[in-house]
Motif scaffolding. Structure first.
Motif, short mmCIF file in Angstrom:
data_model
loop_
_atom_site.label_atom_id
_atom_site.label_comp_id
_atom_site.label_asym_id
_atom_site.label_seq_id
_atom_site.Cartn_x
_atom_site.Cartn_y
_atom_site.Cartn_z
N LEU A 47 6.56 -2.02 -6.21
CA LEU A 47 6.88 -1.33 -7.47
C LEU A 47 5.63 -1.17 -8.33
O LEU A 47 5.44 -0.14 -8.98
CB LEU A 47 7.96 -2.09 -8.23
CG LEU A 47 9.33 -2.22 -7.53
CD1 LEU A 47 10.34 -2.90 -8.44
CD2 LEU A 47 9.85 -0.87 -7.08
N LYS A 48 4.77 -2.18 -8.33
CA LYS A 48 3.51 -2.08 -9.09
C LYS A 48 2.61 -0.98 -8.52
O LYS A 48 1.95 -0.25 -9.26
CB LYS A 48 2.77 -3.42 -9.09
CG LYS A 48 3.38 -4.47 -9.99
CD LYS A 48 2.61 -5.78 -9.91
CE LYS A 48 3.17 -6.82 -10.86
NZ LYS A 48 2.47 -8.13 -10.73
N ALA A 49 2.59 -0.88 -7.20
CA ALA A 49 1.76 0.15 -6.57
C ALA A 49 2.24 1.55 -6.93
O ALA A 49 1.44 2.45 -7.21
CB ALA A 49 1.76 -0.05 -5.05
N VAL A 58 -3.76 7.11 -2.64
CA VAL A 58 -3.43 5.86 -1.97
C VAL A 58 -3.76 4.72 -2.93
O VAL A 58 -4.83 4.72 -3.55
CB VAL A 58 -4.24 5.68 -0.66
CG1 VAL A 58 -3.87 4.34 -0.01
CG2 VAL A 58 -3.97 6.83 0.30
N LEU A 59 -2.83 3.81 -3.08
CA LEU A 59 -3.06 2.68 -3.99
C LEU A 59 -2.43 1.43 -3.41
O LEU A 59 -1.33 1.47 -2.85
CB LEU A 59 -2.46 2.98 -5.37
CG LEU A 59 -2.72 1.91 -6.44
CD1 LEU A 59 -4.17 1.95 -6.88
CD2 LEU A 59 -1.81 2.12 -7.66
N SER A 60 -3.12 0.31 -3.56
CA SER A 60 -2.55 -0.99 -3.15
C SER A 60 -2.43 -1.87 -4.38
O SER A 60 -3.16 -1.70 -5.36
CB SER A 60 -3.45 -1.66 -2.11
OG SER A 60 -4.70 -1.99 -2.68
N ASN A 61 -1.50 -2.81 -4.31
CA ASN A 61 -1.32 -3.76 -5.41
C ASN A 61 -0.69 -5.02 -4.87
O ASN A 61 -0.08 -5.02 -3.79
CB ASN A 61 -0.46 -3.16 -6.53
CG ASN A 61 -0.88 -3.66 -7.90
OD1 ASN A 61 -1.31 -4.80 -8.05
ND2 ASN A 61 -0.77 -2.79 -8.91
N ILE A 78 0.27 4.43 -9.15
CA ILE A 78 -0.26 5.60 -8.46
C ILE A 78 -0.16 6.88 -9.28
O ILE A 78 -0.89 7.85 -9.04
CB ILE A 78 0.44 5.79 -7.09
CG1 ILE A 78 -0.48 6.55 -6.12
CG2 ILE A 78 1.79 6.50 -7.24
CD1 ILE A 78 0.00 6.53 -4.69
N ILE A 79 0.72 6.89 -10.29
CA ILE A 79 0.85 8.11 -11.10
C ILE A 79 -0.30 8.26 -12.08
O ILE A 79 -0.51 9.33 -12.65
CB ILE A 79 2.20 8.17 -11.85
CG1 ILE A 79 2.35 6.96 -12.77
CG2 ILE A 79 3.36 8.26 -10.87
CD1 ILE A 79 3.61 7.00 -13.60
N VAL A 133 0.87 -1.18 0.00
CA VAL A 133 0.00 0.00 0.00
C VAL A 133 0.91 1.23 0.00
O VAL A 133 1.80 1.36 0.84
CB VAL A 133 -0.92 0.03 1.24
CG1 VAL A 133 -1.80 1.28 1.19
CG2 VAL A 133 -1.76 -1.22 1.32
N VAL A 134 0.68 2.12 -0.95
CA VAL A 134 1.49 3.33 -1.09
C VAL A 134 0.61 4.55 -0.92
O VAL A 134 -0.48 4.62 -1.52
CB VAL A 134 2.19 3.37 -2.46
CG1 VAL A 134 2.87 4.72 -2.68
CG2 VAL A 134 3.20 2.25 -2.57
N LYS A 135 1.06 5.50 -0.10
CA LYS A 135 0.41 6.80 0.00
C LYS A 135 1.42 7.85 -0.47
O LYS A 135 2.56 7.86 -0.01
CB LYS A 135 -0.03 7.11 1.43
CG LYS A 135 -0.69 8.50 1.57
CD LYS A 135 -0.91 8.89 3.02
CE LYS A 135 -2.09 8.14 3.61
NZ LYS A 135 -2.42 8.65 4.98
#
Length: 466
Positions: A394-396, A381-384, A400-401, A370-372
């Motif tokens: 890296l996928k997250a 915020v995105l999870s992968n 997110i961009i 999970v990246v914020k």
């Protein structure tokens, strides 16, 4: 992979050895039923049960083989020359009776008595064989020897001749080319030269030599060569070495000042010309190291809207060479940071400002990240999920961009700097956008996942600033 090979335009896909296992048979069958343009071939010994397995799999052609050299015949199948020839002709006849195309291989042909080789190929032809294959099974043939053998066989055999060359002495591609010069009609090749022991003739090298040097007309869609090579690298986990011809990272990379200056003016100065990176789906790269010249450094900086004066440029190059002399790989982010420091110019505002990174992994949990982050001042915020925690993270980040850019990871390297369980790892990440532009960045940390994400974010920011 079969779908990709079909897209690449290969004439025939040897899909597998159906008798080897139920899984192999199912795999060959699924490829045969996939509606591909490429001819699908199954491998079989000169045994009825092997051929039946190919027939049941629904292939277009059966490639049947038997050992013909004395050393293999006496020590592996324990048959006389007469018995081997009879088995070969019966197998060919059986295949043709079932309405399939047939290729016959005299295994270890290059160590087989030539008169006997001609006899068994002649018998296979009389039995209705469509193609004979000449395997250099242990890779011992010299290019001149291959030329002479195929020239002689071409005079004796009227049906198409195929070759299958192994790379034990690094001569598989050369032998394949010599065979074709001598009259062979086709060559068996593999992606990235994969194969038994040292491998087989490489598709990229063989195809581009035939197309660019010999001017041969082929069905291969060469612009997919690099794409295919990287797919095979990913699925097999067998890395493509940086200096591998045609598809390697350094195939169209230039560092020397003389080389880079020439290439930037006219790419034909220090590249073959008859083979360009665009022809194979590659990109040209200017590598900055201790051999870097002013021209290359200035061009790289101009691409990032950095325009140092001559004094500043000399200072930048001096710092670049100092880093390179220590054995460090200089990334684009390193170069831009050096230039901004020398020019007393603030680095541009990053498009991505990483705020939080959380990773979950374990033997019963699918690796999830999970990246914020602030993306152009907008909190996202995105999870992968991924194969592992690094892959998930890296996928997250690349996800997110969102609409700001289409960015993929071009290169990923990790090395331990220190020893022990708390080792500090250095990660170098290269990213590529839809225009083919590539930027690399590095980070170091005892936390491998965080170092990977930090390097990726830096690289993406640099690429977006370009």
């Amino acid at each position: 992979m079969a779908t990709q090979l079909d897209k690449l335009g290969v004439d025939t896909i040897e899909a597998g050895f159906p008798i080897a296992s139920e899984g192999d048979k199912e795999s060959v069958q699924s490829i045969a039923n996939a509606g591909l343009t490429s001819e699908v071939c199954g491998l079989a010994r000169v045994l009825t049960k092997d051929i039946d397995a190919c027939i049941d799999a629904g292939v277009d052609m059966v490639h049947t083989f038997v050992s013909t050299s004395d050393i293999q015949r006496e020590h592996t199948i324990h048959k006389s020359r007469e018995e081997v020839q009879q088995m070969a002709t019966q197998a060919v006849g059986y295949i043709k009776d079932h309405g399939l195309r047939c290729m016959f291989s005299a295994m270890d042909a290059t160590r087989t008595d030539l008169d006997y080789l001609v006899a068994i190929y002649g018998a296979a032809e009389e039995a209705g064989c469509d193609i004979i294959n000449v395997p250099d099974t242990v890779g011992v043939m010299s290019p001149s020897g291959m030329y002479n053998m195929i020239s002689y066989l071409r005079q004796q055999i009227s049906i198409p001749i195929d070759t299958h060359c192994h790379n034990d002495f690094g001569l598989a591609v050369a032998n394949s080319l010599m065979a074709i010069e001598a009259g062979a009609n086709q060559a068996q090749v593999t992606i990235n030269g994969l194969g038994e022991r040292a491998g087989n003739a490489d598709l990229a090298e063989t195809v581009m030599s035939l197309k660019s040097i010999y001017g041969a007309s082929l069905n291969i869609n060469t612009e997919y060569i690099v794409e295919t090579a990287r797919m095979v690298e990913r699925y097999t986990s067998v890395p493509i070495t940086a200096h591998r011809p045609v598809v390697g990272e350094n195939a169209f990379a230039h560092e020397s000042g003389i080389h880079t200056h020439g290439v930037l003016e006219n790419s034909d100065t220090f590249e073959p010309g008859i083979m360009t990176p665009e022809m194979v789906g590659h990109t040209r790269r200017i590598v900055l190291g201790k051999h870097a010249g002013k021209h290359a450094v200035r061009k790289s900086l101009e691409a990032a809207n950095l325009n140092p004066n001559d004094e500043q440029l000399n200072h930048i190059i001096e710092k670049v060479k100092t880093i390179a002399d220590k054995g460090k790989r200089l990334t684009d982010a390193d170069l831009y940071a050096i230039a901004c420091a020398v020019m007393h110019k603030p680095m541009g505002k990053p498009a991505i400002d990483l705020k939080e990174l959380s990773v979950m992994t374990g033997n019963v949990t699918t690796p999830t990240a999970v990246v914020k982050a602030l993306v152009n001042d907008e909190e996202r915020v995105l999870s992968n999920i991924g194969i592992g925690p690094v892959d998930a993270a890296l996928k997250a980040v690349t996800g997110i961009i969102g609409e700001h850019a289409t960015i993929s990871i071009h290169d990923f390297r990790i090395e331990a700097i220190t020893g022990g369980s708390d080792a500090v790892a250095e990660v170098i990440v290269g990213v590529q956008d839809e225009k083919g532009r590539i930027v690399s960045a590095r980070s170091a940390s005892a936390d491998i996942v965080y170092a990977s994400v930090e390097a990726l974010v830096t690289a993406i920011n640099m690429l977006l600033q370009k």
